[in-house]
Design a protein around this motif. Structure first.
Motif, PDB file in Angstrom:
ATOM      1  N   CYS A  46      76.328 -23.949 -36.213  1.00 40.90           N
ATOM      2  CA  CYS A  46      77.318 -24.921 -36.673  1.00 40.90           C
ATOM      3  C   CYS A  46      78.293 -25.191 -35.534  1.00 40.90           C
ATOM      4  O   CYS A  46      78.691 -24.274 -34.818  1.00 40.90           O
ATOM      5  N   ARG A  47      78.664 -26.444 -35.390  1.00 40.66           N
ATOM      6  CA  ARG A  47      79.627 -26.799 -34.340  1.00 40.66           C
ATOM      7  C   ARG A  47      81.011 -26.264 -34.703  1.00 40.66           C
ATOM      8  O   ARG A  47      81.448 -26.386 -35.842  1.00 40.66           O
ATOM      9  N   LEU A  48      81.689 -25.701 -33.728  1.00 39.65           N
ATOM     10  CA  LEU A  48      83.051 -25.226 -33.963  1.00 39.65           C
ATOM     11  C   LEU A  48      83.984 -26.381 -34.281  1.00 39.65           C
ATOM     12  O   LEU A  48      84.895 -26.244 -35.089  1.00 39.65           O
ATOM     13  N   SER A  49      83.733 -27.537 -33.672  1.00 41.13           N
ATOM     14  CA  SER A  49      84.590 -28.698 -33.897  1.00 41.13           C
ATOM     15  C   SER A  49      84.350 -29.347 -35.259  1.00 41.13           C
ATOM     16  O   SER A  49      85.181 -30.110 -35.734  1.00 41.13           O
ATOM     17  N   SER A  50      83.209 -29.055 -35.879  1.00 40.43           N
ATOM     18  CA  SER A  50      82.867 -29.618 -37.181  1.00 40.43           C
ATOM     19  C   SER A  50      82.027 -28.585 -37.934  1.00 40.43           C
ATOM     20  O   SER A  50      80.802 -28.652 -37.925  1.00 40.43           O
ATOM     21  N   PRO A  51      82.666 -27.616 -38.587  1.00 41.66           N
ATOM     22  CA  PRO A  51      81.968 -26.476 -39.182  1.00 41.66           C
ATOM     23  C   PRO A  51      80.883 -26.822 -40.201  1.00 41.66           C
ATOM     24  O   PRO A  51      80.002 -26.014 -40.450  1.00 41.66           O
ATOM     25  N   THR A  52      80.937 -27.998 -40.786  1.00 43.15           N
ATOM     26  CA  THR A  52      79.898 -28.367 -41.750  1.00 43.15           C
ATOM     27  C   THR A  52      78.710 -29.047 -41.083  1.00 43.15           C
ATOM     28  O   THR A  52      77.722 -29.354 -41.746  1.00 43.15           O
ATOM     29  N   GLU A  56      73.569 -12.694 -26.406  1.00 44.46           N
ATOM     30  CA  GLU A  56      73.657 -13.258 -25.058  1.00 44.46           C
ATOM     31  C   GLU A  56      73.450 -14.769 -25.095  1.00 44.46           C
ATOM     32  O   GLU A  56      74.142 -15.516 -24.408  1.00 44.46           O
ATOM     33  N   TRP A  57      72.496 -15.223 -25.907  1.00 47.24           N
ATOM     34  CA  TRP A  57      72.226 -16.656 -26.025  1.00 47.24           C
ATOM     35  C   TRP A  57      73.462 -17.366 -26.579  1.00 47.24           C
ATOM     36  O   TRP A  57      73.855 -18.412 -26.087  1.00 47.24           O
ATOM     37  N   MET A  58      74.090 -16.771 -27.582  1.00 47.33           N
ATOM     38  CA  MET A  58      75.286 -17.372 -28.185  1.00 47.33           C
ATOM     39  C   MET A  58      76.441 -17.426 -27.187  1.00 47.33           C
ATOM     40  O   MET A  58      77.217 -18.376 -27.192  1.00 47.33           O
ATOM     41  N   ALA A  59      76.552 -16.435 -26.324  1.00 49.78           N
ATOM     42  CA  ALA A  59      77.620 -16.430 -25.316  1.00 49.78           C
ATOM     43  C   ALA A  59      77.471 -17.618 -24.366  1.00 49.78           C
ATOM     44  O   ALA A  59      78.457 -18.114 -23.829  1.00 49.78           O
ATOM     45  N   GLN A  60      76.251 -18.092 -24.206  1.00 47.46           N
ATOM     46  CA  GLN A  60      75.998 -19.238 -23.334  1.00 47.46           C
ATOM     47  C   GLN A  60      76.213 -20.567 -24.057  1.00 47.46           C
ATOM     48  O   GLN A  60      76.123 -21.628 -23.434  1.00 47.46           O
ATOM     49  N   HIS A  61      76.486 -20.525 -25.342  1.00 42.43           N
ATOM     50  CA  HIS A  61      76.682 -21.737 -26.157  1.00 42.43           C
ATOM     51  C   HIS A  61      77.973 -21.599 -26.961  1.00 42.43           C
ATOM     52  O   HIS A  61      77.945 -21.490 -28.192  1.00 42.43           O
ATOM     53  N   PRO A  62      79.124 -21.575 -26.280  1.00 47.08           N
ATOM     54  CA  PRO A  62      80.392 -21.282 -26.951  1.00 47.08           C
ATOM     55  C   PRO A  62      80.877 -22.362 -27.916  1.00 47.08           C
ATOM     56  O   PRO A  62      81.786 -22.107 -28.705  1.00 47.08           O
ATOM     57  N   ALA A  63      80.297 -23.538 -27.902  1.00 47.22           N
ATOM     58  CA  ALA A  63      80.746 -24.605 -28.801  1.00 47.22           C
ATOM     59  C   ALA A  63      80.118 -24.491 -30.187  1.00 47.22           C
ATOM     60  O   ALA A  63      80.417 -25.284 -31.069  1.00 47.22           O
ATOM     61  N   GLU A  64      79.239 -23.491 -30.366  1.00 46.73           N
ATOM     62  CA  GLU A  64      78.563 -23.343 -31.642  1.00 46.73           C
ATOM     63  C   GLU A  64      78.792 -21.959 -32.222  1.00 46.73           C
ATOM     64  O   GLU A  64      79.019 -20.996 -31.506  1.00 46.73           O
ATOM     65  N   ARG A  65      78.730 -21.892 -33.548  1.00 49.59           N
ATOM     66  CA  ARG A  65      78.888 -20.640 -34.280  1.00 49.59           C
ATOM     67  C   ARG A  65      77.551 -20.311 -34.933  1.00 49.59           C
ATOM     68  O   ARG A  65      76.894 -21.173 -35.509  1.00 49.59           O
ATOM     69  N   LEU A  66      77.160 -19.073 -34.858  1.00 51.83           N
ATOM     70  CA  LEU A  66      75.932 -18.627 -35.492  1.00 51.83           C
ATOM     71  C   LEU A  66      76.217 -18.381 -36.966  1.00 51.83           C
ATOM     72  O   LEU A  66      76.975 -17.483 -37.329  1.00 51.83           O
ATOM     73  N   ALA A  67      75.629 -19.199 -37.839  1.00 54.15           N
ATOM     74  CA  ALA A  67      75.839 -19.054 -39.274  1.00 54.15           C
ATOM     75  C   ALA A  67      74.791 -18.134 -39.900  1.00 54.15           C
ATOM     76  O   ALA A  67      75.085 -17.416 -40.855  1.00 54.15           O
ATOM     77  N   ALA A  68      73.576 -18.149 -39.354  1.00 57.52           N
ATOM     78  CA  ALA A  68      72.488 -17.319 -39.876  1.00 57.52           C
ATOM     79  C   ALA A  68      71.336 -17.371 -38.894  1.00 57.52           C
ATOM     80  O   ALA A  68      71.338 -18.185 -37.972  1.00 57.52           O
ATOM     81  N   TRP A  69      70.361 -16.507 -39.090  1.00 58.19           N
ATOM     82  CA  TRP A  69      69.138 -16.575 -38.308  1.00 58.19           C
ATOM     83  C   TRP A  69      68.007 -15.997 -39.134  1.00 58.19           C
ATOM     84  O   TRP A  69      68.224 -15.287 -40.103  1.00 58.19           O
ATOM     85  N   ARG A  70      66.802 -16.353 -38.732  1.00 62.38           N
ATOM     86  CA  ARG A  70      65.627 -15.768 -39.352  1.00 62.38           C
ATOM     87  C   ARG A  70      64.589 -15.510 -38.267  1.00 62.38           C
ATOM     88  O   ARG A  70      64.632 -16.109 -37.199  1.00 62.38           O
ATOM     89  N   CYS A  71      63.671 -14.630 -38.577  1.00 57.98           N
ATOM     90  CA  CYS A  71      62.648 -14.232 -37.633  1.00 57.98           C
ATOM     91  C   CYS A  71      61.289 -14.680 -38.167  1.00 57.98           C
ATOM     92  O   CYS A  71      61.013 -14.528 -39.349  1.00 57.98           O
ATOM     93  N   THR A  72      60.486 -15.243 -37.295  1.00 55.66           N
ATOM     94  CA  THR A  72      59.151 -15.659 -37.684  1.00 55.66           C
ATOM     95  C   THR A  72      58.155 -15.154 -36.654  1.00 55.66           C
ATOM     96  O   THR A  72      58.511 -14.869 -35.516  1.00 55.66           O
ATOM     97  N   ILE A  73      56.925 -15.076 -37.076  1.00 54.80           N
ATOM     98  CA  ILE A  73      55.847 -14.668 -36.181  1.00 54.80           C
ATOM     99  C   ILE A  73      55.029 -15.896 -35.851  1.00 54.80           C
ATOM    100  O   ILE A  73      54.702 -16.683 -36.734  1.00 54.80           O
ATOM    101  N   GLY A  74      54.709 -16.064 -34.568  1.00 58.74           N
ATOM    102  CA  GLY A  74      53.879 -17.177 -34.149  1.00 58.74           C
ATOM    103  C   GLY A  74      54.684 -18.412 -33.851  1.00 58.74           C
ATOM    104  O   GLY A  74      55.894 -18.371 -33.686  1.00 58.74           O
ATOM    105  N   LYS A  75      53.980 -19.528 -33.802  1.00 58.81           N
ATOM    106  CA  LYS A  75      54.624 -20.782 -33.433  1.00 58.81           C
ATOM    107  C   LYS A  75      55.392 -21.352 -34.601  1.00 58.81           C
ATOM    108  O   LYS A  75      55.001 -21.244 -35.741  1.00 58.81           O
ATOM    109  N   GLN A  76      56.493 -22.000 -34.288  1.00 59.54           N
ATOM    110  CA  GLN A  76      57.349 -22.680 -35.250  1.00 59.54           C
ATOM    111  C   GLN A  76      57.528 -24.090 -34.744  1.00 59.54           C
ATOM    112  O   GLN A  76      57.351 -24.346 -33.560  1.00 59.54           O
TER     113      GLN A  76
END
Length: 70
Positions: A9-15, A44-64
């Motif tokens: 989510c963008r820090l400037s627009s949380p929705t 580390e990836w999030m530290a390189q993208h400071p304009a965004e907030r991590l709201a959630a994540w999921r893990c998958t196997i294989g190609k997405q």
């Protein structure tokens, strides 16, 4: 290959959120267990993208898809 799909989510627009595949070559050693626990590489990836907030994540196997969408 384990892929991490983050909901960002963008820090400037949380929705204003989107999904993005954040797996890179740095994630080559990510296991499903470490992914579910919040792989250190994700922080580390999030530290390189400071304009965004991590709201959630999921893990998958294989190609997405290209990571676009919500």
């Amino acid at each position: 290959m384990i892929r991490i799909i983050a909901v960002l989510c963008r820090l400037s627009s949380p929705t204003d959120c989107h999904e993005q595949v954040v797996t890179t070559s740095d994630f080559a050693q990510v296991t499903m267990q470490s992914c579910l626990m919040g792989a250190p590489q994700l922080a580390e990836w999030m530290a390189q993208h400071p304009a965004e907030r991590l709201a959630a994540w999921r893990c998958t196997i294989g190609k997405q898809g290209d990571g676009r969408g919500a």
